[in-house]
Scaffold this motif. Structure first.
Motif, PDB file in Angstrom:
ATOM      1  N   ASN A  26       0.832  -1.203   0.000  1.00 40.96           N
ATOM      2  CA  ASN A  26       0.000   0.000   0.000  1.00 40.96           C
ATOM      3  C   ASN A  26       0.867   1.254   0.000  1.00 40.96           C
ATOM      4  OD1 ASN A  26      -2.561  -1.340   0.189  1.00 40.96           O
ATOM      5  ND2 ASN A  26      -2.114  -1.763   2.337  1.00 40.96           N
ATOM      6  N   VAL A  27       0.470   2.214  -0.836  1.00 42.90           N
ATOM      7  CA  VAL A  27       1.238   3.448  -1.004  1.00 42.90           C
ATOM      8  C   VAL A  27       0.296   4.645  -0.970  1.00 42.90           C
ATOM      9  CG1 VAL A  27       2.501   4.807  -2.731  1.00 42.90           C
ATOM     10  CG2 VAL A  27       3.178   2.461  -2.269  1.00 42.90           C
ATOM     11  N   VAL A  28       0.775   5.732  -0.385  1.00 42.76           N
ATOM     12  CA  VAL A  28       0.074   7.015  -0.413  1.00 42.76           C
ATOM     13  C   VAL A  28       1.002   8.040  -1.055  1.00 42.76           C
ATOM     14  CG1 VAL A  28      -0.789   8.927   1.006  1.00 42.76           C
ATOM     15  CG2 VAL A  28      -1.414   6.573   1.564  1.00 42.76           C
ATOM     16  N   LEU A  29       0.453   8.881  -1.915  1.00 43.77           N
ATOM     17  CA  LEU A  29       1.233   9.917  -2.585  1.00 43.77           C
ATOM     18  C   LEU A  29       0.996  11.271  -1.934  1.00 43.77           C
ATOM     19  CD1 LEU A  29       0.519   9.019  -6.346  1.00 43.77           C
ATOM     20  CD2 LEU A  29       2.249   8.061  -4.807  1.00 43.77           C
ATOM     21  N   ILE A  30       2.011  12.116  -1.965  1.00 41.07           N
ATOM     22  CA  ILE A  30       1.852  13.497  -1.515  1.00 41.07           C
ATOM     23  C   ILE A  30       2.579  14.418  -2.482  1.00 41.07           C
ATOM     24  CG2 ILE A  30       3.826  13.305   0.071  1.00 41.07           C
ATOM     25  CD1 ILE A  30       2.476  15.481   1.792  1.00 41.07           C
ATOM     26  N   LYS A  31       1.930  15.514  -2.802  1.00 44.37           N
ATOM     27  CA  LYS A  31       2.538  16.542  -3.650  1.00 44.37           C
ATOM     28  C   LYS A  31       2.341  17.892  -2.978  1.00 44.37           C
ATOM     29  CE  LYS A  31       2.515  18.583  -8.278  1.00 44.37           C
ATOM     30  NZ  LYS A  31       3.988  18.471  -8.384  1.00 44.37           N
ATOM     31  N   THR A  32       3.430  18.583  -2.701  1.00 41.68           N
ATOM     32  CA  THR A  32       3.342  19.922  -2.134  1.00 41.68           C
ATOM     33  C   THR A  32       3.509  20.947  -3.252  1.00 41.68           C
ATOM     34  OG1 THR A  32       5.716  20.119  -1.696  1.00 41.68           O
ATOM     35  CG2 THR A  32       4.368  19.094   0.020  1.00 41.68           C
ATOM     36  N   GLY A  33       3.204  22.192  -2.937  1.00 41.09           N
ATOM     37  CA  GLY A  33       3.367  23.248  -3.929  1.00 41.09           C
ATOM     38  C   GLY A  33       2.539  24.457  -3.556  1.00 41.09           C
ATOM     39  N   ALA A  34       2.820  25.561  -4.195  1.00 39.42           N
ATOM     40  CA  ALA A  34       2.059  26.782  -3.914  1.00 39.42           C
ATOM     41  C   ALA A  34       0.608  26.628  -4.365  1.00 39.42           C
ATOM     42  CB  ALA A  34       2.706  27.978  -4.610  1.00 39.42           C
ATOM     43  N   PHE A  35       0.394  25.976  -5.511  1.00 45.29           N
ATOM     44  CA  PHE A  35      -0.955  25.851  -6.090  1.00 45.29           C
ATOM     45  C   PHE A  35      -1.618  27.230  -6.137  1.00 45.29           C
ATOM     46  CE2 PHE A  35      -0.338  21.673  -3.841  1.00 45.29           C
ATOM     47  CZ  PHE A  35      -0.068  20.940  -4.989  1.00 45.29           C
ATOM     48  N   ASN A  36      -0.909  28.172  -6.757  1.00 37.45           N
ATOM     49  CA  ASN A  36      -1.299  29.586  -6.724  1.00 37.45           C
ATOM     50  C   ASN A  36      -1.566  30.120  -8.141  1.00 37.45           C
ATOM     51  OD1 ASN A  36      -0.894  31.960  -4.459  1.00 37.45           O
ATOM     52  ND2 ASN A  36      -0.582  32.747  -6.491  1.00 37.45           N
ATOM     53  N   PRO A  37      -2.546  29.561  -8.891  1.00 34.01           N
ATOM     54  CA  PRO A  37      -3.523  28.556  -8.479  1.00 34.01           C
ATOM     55  C   PRO A  37      -3.125  27.148  -8.952  1.00 34.01           C
ATOM     56  CG  PRO A  37      -4.223  29.508 -10.541  1.00 34.01           C
ATOM     57  CD  PRO A  37      -2.904  30.173 -10.191  1.00 34.01           C
ATOM     58  N   ILE A  38      -3.902  26.166  -8.537  1.00 38.12           N
ATOM     59  CA  ILE A  38      -3.727  24.803  -9.022  1.00 38.12           C
ATOM     60  C   ILE A  38      -4.072  24.757 -10.510  1.00 38.12           C
ATOM     61  CG2 ILE A  38      -6.095  24.141  -8.382  1.00 38.12           C
ATOM     62  CD1 ILE A  38      -4.936  21.343  -7.720  1.00 38.12           C
ATOM     63  N   HIS A  39      -3.408  23.864 -11.261  1.00 37.66           N
ATOM     64  CA  HIS A  39      -3.720  23.728 -12.687  1.00 37.66           C
ATOM     65  C   HIS A  39      -3.793  22.253 -13.075  1.00 37.66           C
ATOM     66  CE1 HIS A  39       0.561  22.961 -13.233  1.00 37.66           C
ATOM     67  NE2 HIS A  39       0.874  24.159 -12.759  1.00 37.66           N
ATOM     68  N   ARG A  40      -4.070  22.013 -14.332  1.00 32.17           N
ATOM     69  CA  ARG A  40      -4.336  20.650 -14.804  1.00 32.17           C
ATOM     70  C   ARG A  40      -3.126  19.723 -14.655  1.00 32.17           C
ATOM     71  NH1 ARG A  40      -9.187  20.231 -17.400  1.00 32.17           N
ATOM     72  NH2 ARG A  40     -10.176  22.196 -18.015  1.00 32.17           N
ATOM     73  N   ALA A  41      -1.928  20.253 -14.815  1.00 29.33           N
ATOM     74  CA  ALA A  41      -0.742  19.403 -14.720  1.00 29.33           C
ATOM     75  C   ALA A  41      -0.538  18.874 -13.305  1.00 29.33           C
ATOM     76  CB  ALA A  41       0.495  20.168 -15.179  1.00 29.33           C
ATOM     77  N   PRO A  68      -0.973  22.247  -0.079  1.00 29.91           N
ATOM     78  CA  PRO A  68      -0.589  23.624  -0.398  1.00 29.91           C
ATOM     79  C   PRO A  68       0.447  24.168   0.583  1.00 29.91           C
ATOM     80  CG  PRO A  68      -2.976  23.353  -0.488  1.00 29.91           C
ATOM     81  CD  PRO A  68      -2.422  22.119   0.152  1.00 29.91           C
ATOM     82  N   SER A  69       1.412  24.888   0.052  1.00 32.00           N
ATOM     83  CA  SER A  69       2.512  25.402   0.865  1.00 32.00           C
ATOM     84  C   SER A  69       2.054  26.483   1.841  1.00 32.00           C
ATOM     85  CB  SER A  69       3.611  25.975  -0.039  1.00 32.00           C
ATOM     86  OG  SER A  69       4.117  24.987  -0.901  1.00 32.00           O
ATOM     87  N   HIS A  70       2.857  26.672   2.872  1.00 35.70           N
ATOM     88  CA  HIS A  70       2.584  27.649   3.922  1.00 35.70           C
ATOM     89  C   HIS A  70       2.513  29.062   3.331  1.00 35.70           C
ATOM     90  CE1 HIS A  70       3.182  29.905   7.686  1.00 35.70           C
ATOM     91  NE2 HIS A  70       2.812  28.801   8.312  1.00 35.70           N
ATOM     92  N   ASP A  71       1.616  29.875   3.880  1.00 37.17           N
ATOM     93  CA  ASP A  71       1.452  31.249   3.399  1.00 37.17           C
ATOM     94  C   ASP A  71       2.760  32.038   3.449  1.00 37.17           C
ATOM     95  OD1 ASP A  71      -1.188  30.942   2.778  1.00 37.17           O
ATOM     96  OD2 ASP A  71      -1.980  32.103   4.461  1.00 37.17           O
ATOM     97  N   GLN A  72       3.562  31.787   4.460  1.00 39.27           N
ATOM     98  CA  GLN A  72       4.830  32.509   4.613  1.00 39.27           C
ATOM     99  C   GLN A  72       5.716  32.332   3.382  1.00 39.27           C
ATOM    100  OE1 GLN A  72       7.021  31.342   8.138  1.00 39.27           O
ATOM    101  NE2 GLN A  72       8.949  32.122   7.335  1.00 39.27           N
ATOM    102  N   TYR A  73       5.782  31.106   2.887  1.00 37.67           N
ATOM    103  CA  TYR A  73       6.608  30.811   1.722  1.00 37.67           C
ATOM    104  C   TYR A  73       6.016  31.418   0.450  1.00 37.67           C
ATOM    105  CZ  TYR A  73       8.268  28.094  -2.275  1.00 37.67           C
ATOM    106  OH  TYR A  73       8.750  27.721  -3.495  1.00 37.67           O
ATOM    107  N   VAL A  74       4.722  31.232   0.252  1.00 33.79           N
ATOM    108  CA  VAL A  74       4.090  31.675  -0.990  1.00 33.79           C
ATOM    109  C   VAL A  74       4.069  33.199  -1.082  1.00 33.79           C
ATOM    110  CG1 VAL A  74       2.022  31.523  -2.431  1.00 33.79           C
ATOM    111  CG2 VAL A  74       2.690  29.581  -1.014  1.00 33.79           C
ATOM    112  N   GLN A  75       3.801  33.863   0.030  1.00 34.78           N
ATOM    113  CA  GLN A  75       3.760  35.325   0.015  1.00 34.78           C
ATOM    114  C   GLN A  75       5.140  35.917  -0.257  1.00 34.78           C
ATOM    115  OE1 GLN A  75       2.041  37.139   3.531  1.00 34.78           O
ATOM    116  NE2 GLN A  75       1.364  38.896   2.310  1.00 34.78           N
TER     117      GLN A  75
END
Length: 243
Positions: A26-41, A68-75
């Protein structure tokens, strides 16, 4: 960091219950990122990784999380183009529903709700620990971090993400990025490093590799159509909050 307040485990329970008993890990995936905004890719890469790990490596992917990444990083990164975390969470949720992937994808709020910026490694290990503490399966669930080839190169191979016995990194090909590092490391650490690259001539998702959130923000400012880059629900939400 992770708790029942930040992370919905219902998709994991449901997929574990619905799947017939097998020896597949069994496996779980995680993807982090700004998602500012999220897109199809973003979602396409999660789907491609799931299919690759199941078909090529025999894993059973029981869930995936967009974090989604922390506001501190994205800002700090985007300044006036920064979108608040609660809006980015909502857009991720809308995109997952519109893409009909809610049966295995969910939004993880641990990064955004953390008191300060957390590293990719700590986010991944925290999720892994939380899931295994809650599910208490005989065989621990492996948590695999999904990264684009650009991020993998920028992080010099993400070696720290491959140190634990129960995690790994899945790298998704992105056109225009150098492959020397991933190819050299993949041959040495194939048990922890997975290279998701579709070489088939009829690959219909190749164009998605070129999408960026920056491109979407710029096109929206110029009042250009972005439906081919992200989801209608995301665009509608962006119009409501008037970035």
């Amino acid at each position: 960091m992770h708790s029942t307040l930040t992370t919905d485990l219902s998709i994991l329970y449901e997929n574990l219950n619905e799947t017939t008993s097998t020896n597949n890990e069994n496996v779980v995936l995680i993807k982090t990122g700004a998602f500012n905004p999220i897109h199809r890719a973003h979602i396409s890469n999660m789907i491609k990784t799931k299919e690759y790990l199941e078909c090529v490596h025999g894993f059973r992917v029981i869930g995936g999380y967009l974090s989604p990444s922390h506001d501190q990083y994205v800002q700090a990164k985007l300044d006036e183009e920064f979108i608040s975390g609660h809006h980015r969470i909502r857009m991720c949720e809308e995109a997952i529903k519109e893409a009909n992937q809610q049966y295995w994808l969910s939004v993880d709020k641990a990064e955004i709700m953390a008191p300060q910026l957390i590293s990719l490694l700590k986010v991944t290990l925290s999720l892994q620990m939380f899931i295994n503490e809650m599910l208490k399966l005989k065989r621990p669930i492996r948590v695999i971090y999904v990264a684009g080839l650009d991020l993998f190169n920028d992080c010099h191979g993400m070696k720290g993400m491959q140190q634990s016995s129960w995690n790994g990194v899945a790298v998704v090909y992105r056109s225009g990025e150098q492959e020397d590092l991933i190819k050299s490391m993949h041959s040495l650490t194939s048990e922890k490093l997975y290279y998701v690259r579709d070489d088939s001539p009829d690959n219909q998702t190749e164009g998605l590799n070129q999408i960026s959130s920056t491109q979407i923000r710029q096109m929206m400012k110029n009042e250009q159509s972005c439906e081919h880059l992200t989801y209608s629900s995301v665009l509608n939400y962006l119009k409501i909050i008037s970035i």
